[in-house]
Write a protein that holds these residues in place. Structure first.
Motif, mmCIF file in Angstrom:
data_model
loop_
_atom_site.group_PDB
_atom_site.id
_atom_site.type_symbol
_atom_site.label_atom_id
_atom_site.label_comp_id
_atom_site.label_asym_id
_atom_site.label_seq_id
_atom_site.Cartn_x
_atom_site.Cartn_y
_atom_site.Cartn_z
ATOM 1 N N SER A 156 -1.511 7.778 1.720
ATOM 2 C CA SER A 156 -1.922 7.005 2.888
ATOM 3 C C SER A 156 -0.779 6.861 3.888
ATOM 4 C CB SER A 156 -2.418 5.621 2.454
ATOM 5 O OG SER A 156 -2.746 4.820 3.573
ATOM 6 N N ASN A 162 2.116 3.120 8.709
ATOM 7 C CA ASN A 162 1.728 1.731 8.489
ATOM 8 C C ASN A 162 0.555 1.320 9.365
ATOM 9 O OD1 ASN A 162 2.071 -0.786 7.200
ATOM 10 N ND2 ASN A 162 3.159 -1.593 8.988
ATOM 11 N N ASP A 163 -0.027 2.280 10.088
ATOM 12 C CA ASP A 163 -1.156 1.977 10.964
ATOM 13 C C ASP A 163 -2.423 1.745 10.141
ATOM 14 O OD1 ASP A 163 0.469 2.331 13.171
ATOM 15 O OD2 ASP A 163 -0.027 4.471 13.360
ATOM 16 N N SER A 164 -3.349 1.017 10.729
ATOM 17 C CA SER A 164 -4.634 0.799 10.084
ATOM 18 C C SER A 164 -5.408 2.107 10.012
ATOM 19 C CB SER A 164 -5.456 -0.240 10.865
ATOM 20 O OG SER A 164 -4.789 -1.488 10.885
ATOM 21 N N ALA A 167 -9.164 1.250 13.000
ATOM 22 C CA ALA A 167 -8.639 0.275 13.956
ATOM 23 C C ALA A 167 -9.618 -0.876 14.153
ATOM 24 C CB ALA A 167 -8.359 0.957 15.290
ATOM 25 N N LEU A 168 -9.103 -2.096 14.125
ATOM 26 C CA LEU A 168 -9.904 -3.288 14.378
ATOM 27 C C LEU A 168 -9.593 -3.740 15.805
ATOM 28 C CD1 LEU A 168 -11.841 -5.356 13.121
ATOM 29 C CD2 LEU A 168 -9.855 -6.673 12.370
ATOM 30 N N GLY A 199 -11.037 -4.971 7.971
ATOM 31 C CA GLY A 199 -9.700 -5.313 7.495
ATOM 32 C C GLY A 199 -9.586 -5.185 5.986
ATOM 33 N N ASN A 202 -8.907 -1.587 5.190
ATOM 34 C CA ASN A 202 -7.509 -1.234 5.474
ATOM 35 C C ASN A 202 -6.570 -1.772 4.409
ATOM 36 O OD1 ASN A 202 -7.999 0.187 7.895
ATOM 37 N ND2 ASN A 202 -8.104 -1.709 9.063
ATOM 38 N N PHE A 203 -6.832 -2.990 3.939
ATOM 39 C CA PHE A 203 -5.991 -3.584 2.900
ATOM 40 C C PHE A 203 -6.106 -2.800 1.601
ATOM 41 C CE2 PHE A 203 -5.851 -6.554 -0.754
ATOM 42 C CZ PHE A 203 -4.515 -6.922 -0.682
ATOM 43 N N GLY A 206 -4.934 1.189 2.606
ATOM 44 C CA GLY A 206 -3.705 1.411 3.344
ATOM 45 C C GLY A 206 -2.491 1.366 2.435
#
Length: 407
Positions: A156, A162-164, A167-168, A199, A202-203, A206
């Motif tokens: 990842s 470190n980007d999502s 995107a939110l 989110g 992503n958590f 990511g």
């Protein structure tokens, strides 16, 4: 079902209940925030020395360990269901797929109250377990090891940094989320929690890599079931003691490693370098070894006659794990969010810990009485009925020992 099989199922139910108890403590200590507390909240949470002790104990013994244990048991339960179906000559994969879709519906309802819901993620990775059911044990174990070592996180980070991943594109979403749970209505909470699903992805996928760990524990649980390791452990205390010893050694070995790696970072929350990726992976492996230590230690103690009676209190709690998991979130969000009593940021860590113990104690007592009269917890019964598209027997037809029947 013979006595050995009943005892094995009984111990798995108890271990599941033990895992759920740890999850309650972790969630209550974070006040069901599913994020980091504000400075104002922290000032209240850490009002005295005992509050720092609670947080320290939680860091070393609770956080990141009990969700892992819960995930391990999900993988084991997947194997048990598939194995039982194959022994009965039933093609269960289609039914299991539908069972996951039903769980997704339950998870989405749960997520509307608490954005830290794990059921939706369990469903997504549960789909991946189905094709792995026919893969060899060596491949399953090898993939689990790669994920535990940080393979998913490294991939990842290499692709997205470190980007999502998704995107939110909502300005000041964190502030809007806090405003909803601390000052909004229940409809406001539902709205932001629906958006927070992005989110959550992503958590999980990511650089923090919770999802990769979850799937790794799924695979490990399935591998334990397929190799009959749990059955062998329960009859071989020597092997069990070795697992306890080496998992404890692994835990101790990881502490200086992750401590050193994090100490060399400018900020422990700066995940923009490969160094930080190795630090996160070292911490994950500390949690991995300690999770195995907890699981093996619990099974060992459960096999001791003097301890089994006490630890068996966790069994009905574990048999109703889905119901208890959902209701503890309803209780917690009602206590802390504005749509309920609104105690968010008003309680110390020691007070939060006492609340967690009260929730666990109350749910364990209710579960014990409930399972004396019913075959399943209410949400377990709903899940099973929707899985088979037919109302399932609910009440016990006669007196039945508590917590020894497979779900």
């Amino acid at each position: 079902m013979n006595k050995a099989e009943r005892n094995r199922i009984h111990s798995v139910d108890a271990l599941r209940g033990f895992a759920l108890a740890g999850i309650v403590i972790a969630h209550v200590l974070e006040q069901f925030l599913a994020g980091f507390p504000t400075e104002e909240m922290r000032a209240v949470m850490f009002s005295g020395p005992v509050d720092f002790i609670v947080d320290t104990v939680s860091f070393w013994l609770i956080r990141g360990k009990f969700f892992a244990l819960f995930s391990l048991l999900f993988g084991l339960s997947f194997f048990i269901q598939m194995d039982n179906a194959e022994k009965s000559g039933v093609h269960y994969k289609t039914r299991y797929l539908w069972r996951l879709l039903v769980l997704l519906g339950i998870g989405l309802v749960h997520n509307s109250f608490y954005s830290g819901d794990i059921l939706v993620i369990y469903v997504l990775f549960g789909f991946l377990l189905i094709p792995f059911h026919s893969v060899s044990n060596k491949v399953v174990l090898a993939l689990a090891v790669i994920l535990f070592l940080g393979g998913g996180r490294f991939l990842s980070f290499g692709i997205f940094g470190n980007d999502s991943i998704i995107a939110l594109n909502i300005e000041n979403f964190d502030e809007k989320y806090m405003a909803a749970i601390t000052g909004g209505t229940i409809m406001d909470v539902w709205r932001v929690n629906f958006i927070a699903l992005i989110g959550k992805f992503n958590f999980q996928m990511g650089v923090l890599g919770r999802g990769y760990l979850t799937f790794a524990f799924f695979l490990l649980g399935m591998w334990i079931g397929r190799t009959r390791l749990l059955e062998n452990l329960q009859s071989n205390s020597t092997v069990l003691k070795k697992i306890i010893m080496w998992s404890f050694v692994g835990t101790l070995a990881m502490i200086p490693l992750f401590w050193y790696l994090f100490s060399q970072m400018e900020s422990i929350f700066d995940f923009t370098s490969w160094w930080s990726m190795f630090a996160l992976s070292a911490y994950d492996n500390f949690n991995f070894f300690f999770t195995i230590f907890l699981a093996a230690g619990f099974v060992y103690l459960f096999e001791l006659p003097k301890m089994q009676k006490t630890l068996s209190w966790f069994a009905p709690y574990g048999r109703m794990a889905l119901t208890n998991y959902v209701f503890q979130s309803l209780i917690g969000t009602f206590l802390f969010f504005n749509w309920g009593l609104g105690y968010m940021g008003q309680l110390r860590n020691i007070e939060l810990l006492l609340i967690a113990f009260l929730i666990i104690g109350a749910q364990m007592i209710i579960s014990w009485y409930w399972m004396k009269k019913f075959k399943y917890g209410p949400i377990e019964w709903l899940w099973r009925s929707l899985t088979y598209l037919k109302l399932q027997p609910f009440r016990m037809s006669h007196s039945h020992p508590v917590a020894i029947q497979e779900k």
